[in-house]
Design a protein around this motif. Sequence first.
Motif, PDB file in Angstrom:
ATOM      1  N   PHE A 170     -20.631  -5.249  56.471  1.00 36.02           N
ATOM      2  CA  PHE A 170     -21.905  -4.699  56.917  1.00 36.02           C
ATOM      3  C   PHE A 170     -22.606  -3.865  55.849  1.00 36.02           C
ATOM      4  O   PHE A 170     -23.723  -3.394  56.072  1.00 36.02           O
ATOM      5  CB  PHE A 170     -21.726  -3.870  58.193  1.00 36.02           C
ATOM      6  N   LEU A 171     -21.991  -3.693  54.676  1.00 41.51           N
ATOM      7  CA  LEU A 171     -22.618  -2.973  53.575  1.00 41.51           C
ATOM      8  C   LEU A 171     -22.196  -3.601  52.251  1.00 41.51           C
ATOM      9  O   LEU A 171     -21.139  -4.232  52.168  1.00 41.51           O
ATOM     10  CB  LEU A 171     -22.211  -1.493  53.595  1.00 41.51           C
ATOM     11  N   PRO A 180     -16.599   2.560  45.473  1.00 42.47           N
ATOM     12  CA  PRO A 180     -16.843   1.167  45.860  1.00 42.47           C
ATOM     13  C   PRO A 180     -15.594   0.544  46.483  1.00 42.47           C
ATOM     14  O   PRO A 180     -14.461   0.940  46.167  1.00 42.47           O
ATOM     15  CB  PRO A 180     -17.203   0.491  44.531  1.00 42.47           C
ATOM     16  N   GLY A 181     -15.789  -0.423  47.346  1.00 41.74           N
ATOM     17  CA  GLY A 181     -14.663  -1.089  47.998  1.00 41.74           C
ATOM     18  C   GLY A 181     -14.218  -0.415  49.280  1.00 41.74           C
ATOM     19  O   GLY A 181     -13.115  -0.691  49.776  1.00 41.74           O
ATOM     20  N   PHE A 182     -15.043   0.436  49.845  1.00 43.81           N
ATOM     21  CA  PHE A 182     -14.688   1.208  51.046  1.00 43.81           C
ATOM     22  C   PHE A 182     -14.250   0.296  52.197  1.00 43.81           C
ATOM     23  O   PHE A 182     -13.238   0.544  52.853  1.00 43.81           O
ATOM     24  CB  PHE A 182     -15.885   2.063  51.457  1.00 43.81           C
ATOM     25  N   GLN A 183     -15.004  -0.771  52.449  1.00 42.02           N
ATOM     26  CA  GLN A 183     -14.679  -1.608  53.598  1.00 42.02           C
ATOM     27  C   GLN A 183     -13.333  -2.302  53.456  1.00 42.02           C
ATOM     28  O   GLN A 183     -12.610  -2.458  54.439  1.00 42.02           O
ATOM     29  CB  GLN A 183     -15.778  -2.644  53.831  1.00 42.02           C
ATOM     30  N   ALA A 184     -12.981  -2.715  52.258  1.00 45.44           N
ATOM     31  CA  ALA A 184     -11.680  -3.365  52.053  1.00 45.44           C
ATOM     32  C   ALA A 184     -10.552  -2.397  52.366  1.00 45.44           C
ATOM     33  O   ALA A 184      -9.539  -2.772  52.977  1.00 45.44           O
ATOM     34  CB  ALA A 184     -11.570  -3.879  50.620  1.00 45.44           C
ATOM     35  N   ARG A 185     -10.716  -1.144  51.974  1.00 39.68           N
ATOM     36  CA  ARG A 185      -9.665  -0.152  52.269  1.00 39.68           C
ATOM     37  C   ARG A 185      -9.615   0.164  53.759  1.00 39.68           C
ATOM     38  O   ARG A 185      -8.542   0.349  54.324  1.00 39.68           O
ATOM     39  CB  ARG A 185      -9.895   1.113  51.438  1.00 39.68           C
ATOM     40  N   LEU A 186     -10.776   0.206  54.402  1.00 34.89           N
ATOM     41  CA  LEU A 186     -10.795   0.432  55.845  1.00 34.89           C
ATOM     42  C   LEU A 186     -10.131  -0.736  56.574  1.00 34.89           C
ATOM     43  O   LEU A 186      -9.373  -0.531  57.539  1.00 34.89           O
ATOM     44  CB  LEU A 186     -12.242   0.609  56.322  1.00 34.89           C
ATOM     45  N   PRO A 233     -28.877 -10.563  58.968  1.00 32.90           N
ATOM     46  CA  PRO A 233     -29.235  -9.979  57.668  1.00 32.90           C
ATOM     47  C   PRO A 233     -29.980  -8.655  57.811  1.00 32.90           C
ATOM     48  O   PRO A 233     -30.525  -8.332  58.875  1.00 32.90           O
ATOM     49  CB  PRO A 233     -30.129 -11.047  57.037  1.00 32.90           C
ATOM     50  N   ALA A 234     -30.030  -7.899  56.711  1.00 36.18           N
ATOM     51  CA  ALA A 234     -30.829  -6.681  56.654  1.00 36.18           C
ATOM     52  C   ALA A 234     -32.313  -7.060  56.624  1.00 36.18           C
ATOM     53  O   ALA A 234     -32.669  -8.119  56.104  1.00 36.18           O
ATOM     54  CB  ALA A 234     -30.463  -5.879  55.406  1.00 36.18           C
ATOM     55  N   ASP A 284     -29.973  -1.094  53.876  1.00 35.13           N
ATOM     56  CA  ASP A 284     -29.131  -2.139  53.291  1.00 35.13           C
ATOM     57  C   ASP A 284     -28.052  -2.633  54.242  1.00 35.13           C
ATOM     58  O   ASP A 284     -27.235  -3.491  53.886  1.00 35.13           O
ATOM     59  CB  ASP A 284     -28.480  -1.656  51.992  1.00 35.13           C
ATOM     60  N   ALA A 285     -28.001  -2.118  55.477  1.00 38.70           N
ATOM     61  CA  ALA A 285     -26.964  -2.536  56.424  1.00 38.70           C
ATOM     62  C   ALA A 285     -27.251  -3.944  56.944  1.00 38.70           C
ATOM     63  O   ALA A 285     -28.392  -4.294  57.248  1.00 38.70           O
ATOM     64  CB  ALA A 285     -26.889  -1.549  57.583  1.00 38.70           C
ATOM     65  N   PHE A 286     -26.194  -4.748  57.032  1.00 34.46           N
ATOM     66  CA  PHE A 286     -26.274  -6.111  57.574  1.00 34.46           C
ATOM     67  C   PHE A 286     -25.033  -6.334  58.434  1.00 34.46           C
ATOM     68  O   PHE A 286     -24.202  -5.427  58.581  1.00 34.46           O
ATOM     69  CB  PHE A 286     -26.356  -7.146  56.446  1.00 34.46           C
ATOM     70  N   TYR A 287     -24.895  -7.513  59.016  1.00 32.83           N
ATOM     71  CA  TYR A 287     -23.682  -7.832  59.774  1.00 32.83           C
ATOM     72  C   TYR A 287     -23.344  -9.291  59.513  1.00 32.83           C
ATOM     73  O   TYR A 287     -24.111 -10.196  59.850  1.00 32.83           O
ATOM     74  CB  TYR A 287     -23.884  -7.600  61.275  1.00 32.83           C
ATOM     75  N   LEU A 288     -22.188  -9.514  58.910  1.00 30.02           N
ATOM     76  CA  LEU A 288     -21.763 -10.860  58.537  1.00 30.02           C
ATOM     77  C   LEU A 288     -20.291 -11.018  58.873  1.00 30.02           C
ATOM     78  O   LEU A 288     -19.455 -10.208  58.457  1.00 30.02           O
ATOM     79  CB  LEU A 288     -21.983 -11.088  57.035  1.00 30.02           C
TER      80      LEU A 288
END
Length: 299
Positions: A170-171, A180-186, A233-234, A284-288
């Motif tokens: 989503f970002l 950087p890489g926050f979502q992968a760590r989450l 998409p954003a 810049d938020a999206f959802y994929l």
Amino acid sequence: MSAHQHGQHQHGHQHQHGPGQVPAADLDWDALAAHLEREAELRADAVTAAGQWLSGLAGDGTVRRVLDVGAGPGVIAQQLAAVLPAAEVVAVDRSAALLERARTRSGGRLGIQQADLPAEFDKLGEADLIWSGNAIHHLGDQQAALTALAGRLRPGGLLAVAESGLPPRFLPRDFGLGRPGFQARLDAAHEDGFAAMRAELPDATEEVEDWPAMLRRAGLEPSGTRTFLVDHPAPLARPVREYLHTQLVRRHDQLAEAIDPRDRATLEALIDEDAPTGILRRPDAFYLSAMTVHTGRKA
């Protein structure tokens, strides 16, 4: 079985809404009804495409009864009913409140059946198509659950299991907050929590999640796997932002102690409702994401 899917919930997850470190049985699925509806609505186009594919696999006019097992508030069951207008579509869940919501939102188009799974698989009756979206992973013995569902199919019937796929993004990788890489760590912290949740389920059984192989062991002939894209998409519409905000608040509640303090600070900035850097306001938020559906046919 209430979504996850909801052994209790259908929409959660693929991990479209994941269970984090909270055992599924301890979650208040009724209180999450509006969130579950919004989650399923995000996937509407993907579910419709999947339903059309399944209709083709089953053969036009041969689907008389459909079960959505772990239906929650019935959004996906309603979409399947639209694709298969001649079929009786039954939403199955353990939650009476969610089933009543399913009946109301469908205007009575859906049948509903309350069942506490896996104990009451035999209450479901027979069907030509059974859909289970991100519900099987909330049952301790996933293979036994698939075998039980296969036993509910009429000859030539299809079992469709929406599991795995890809976790949402989503970002961007670097979105200006924290490392950087926050979502992968989450995601990594979430997967650890998911494993802990599964280990605490009744009759928890380790299983290599090769879904076509599991369908074959359930006595079915694998009949195809397809993945369907979920793409918003954003710039995001407000309902999608609100869904993401709720998801991130849940992640904070579940994982705050398990993640790095810098990532915790990033997460807290994203759930700040008033900050321009929060998920409710960011341009810049999206959802994929992607939903993978595995199918098996009864001989």
